[in-house]
Design an enzyme around this catalytic site. Sequence first.
Site, PDB file in Angstrom:
ATOM      1  CG  HIS A   1       3.358  -6.989  -3.362  1.00  0.00           C
ATOM      2  ND1 HIS A   1       3.434  -8.028  -4.250  1.00  0.00           N
ATOM      3  CD2 HIS A   1       4.367  -6.112  -3.305  1.00  0.00           C
ATOM      4  CE1 HIS A   1       4.904  -8.231  -4.661  1.00  0.00           C
ATOM      5  NE2 HIS A   1       5.519  -6.961  -4.106  1.00  0.00           N
TER       6      HIS A   1
ATOM      7  CG  ASP B   1       9.796  -1.359  -6.233  1.00  0.00           C
ATOM      8  OD1 ASP B   1      10.080  -2.346  -5.247  1.00  0.00           O
ATOM      9  OD2 ASP B   1       9.414  -1.643  -7.177  1.00  0.00           O
TER      10      ASP B   1
END
Length: 434
Positions: free
Chosen positions: A342, A246
Amino acid sequence: MPDQSIPQTRTPVDDEGAPSGTSSETPSPKGLTRRRLLGTAGTTGLVLGAAGGAVGYAAAPSQATPLSSIGAEEVMFHVKHQPGITQGLQARGHLIAFDLAAGAGRKEAAALLRRWSETARRLMAGEAAKDGDTDVARDAGPSSLTVTFGFGNSFFARTGLEKQLPVALDPLPDFSSDHLDKARSNGDLWVQIGANDALVAFHALRAIQKDAGSAAKVRWQMNGFNRTPGATAHPMTARNLMGQLDGTRNPKPAESDFDERLFVPAAGTKDPAWMANGSYAVVRRIRMLLDDWEKLSLTAQEQVIGRKKSDGAPLSGGGETTAMDLEKTDANGDLVVPINAHARITRPDENGGAAMLRRPFSYHDGIDADGTPDAGLLFVCWQADPLRGFVTVQRKLDRGDALSKYIRHESSGLFAVPGGAAEGEYVGQRLLEA
């Protein structure tokens, strides 16, 4: 005089200053005052009973082991941009919002920010709080402690400073993934605390709360964590609670437009002068629906994100930092990176260049009665203009992000974070004493 656009440390931290890595572990003998590196009896011996059945632990090292460099690292308070923005991810974090008490106004707010700034300066240097220190962090070093302060939209009406309200602090629009709890959203004042030691972070949280006194009351408070620096064999992008890397495409200080994307310039902007060198923080508590997510196969999870779970590489090939090939197709003619992945949707070049620096903490607040984990991401992102940063990207996600069915935005806040305080100043002084 050194460039202070990136807060300096007494010992090196992540050499990129971005949240995609972990802190350096170079020891430093400097930077500690009251809480000296006295050493710790950290080595324990495993003792087996004579019969081999009794197992216990005896802390009996022959010599004291010195505190590691994680405790020795110190972040400077008086810098161009407030600390806690460009530093690497910290192991422990606390986010806390306050509302000014009834009857408190500009004068009380100025006195509070003066107290808070002095406390932050002392604790970040490894010193005790000025008054009534609790000794929670005694014996520890600064542990990369940072304390960051911001102002919410409501602060300006409460203090009679409506003419100084930045346009960028207009309320965020509604999004389809929002299930917001108003009691845990927004606030007059916001404080972000981060450190690489849980006790150091809690010590700062308690000191800030005590300093608020009768001037402000807690509106909401949230606790988060990240991987401890040094837990991996080498610095790497952090993982979230879904197991995904992330922060791969976070802006890097070495990029020519890094400051332009993150910080309000000193001139030539619609922002008020007191926001020079500051930034805007969007704070979202994002619950991850982990039970649903973990039912997906590895392949399905990777299709949702558009990257390999193992190393963060795009599904189009290469390594983590390889440019994603959005046009690549498989043998059946299907896009290798799905149209609703995403990672595809959030790319700056898919959003008119919109970019923000993500600097989150994971959170876990227990198990609900039905066995569902209350866990996810305390999402904090930084940008010079939230309309061109967070809002632009979130609107795009709202129109068809594959990840949306596995997350839920449960609280939200937007805060103006002024530039760092110069020597002899407190944070926000140029606003409150204008």
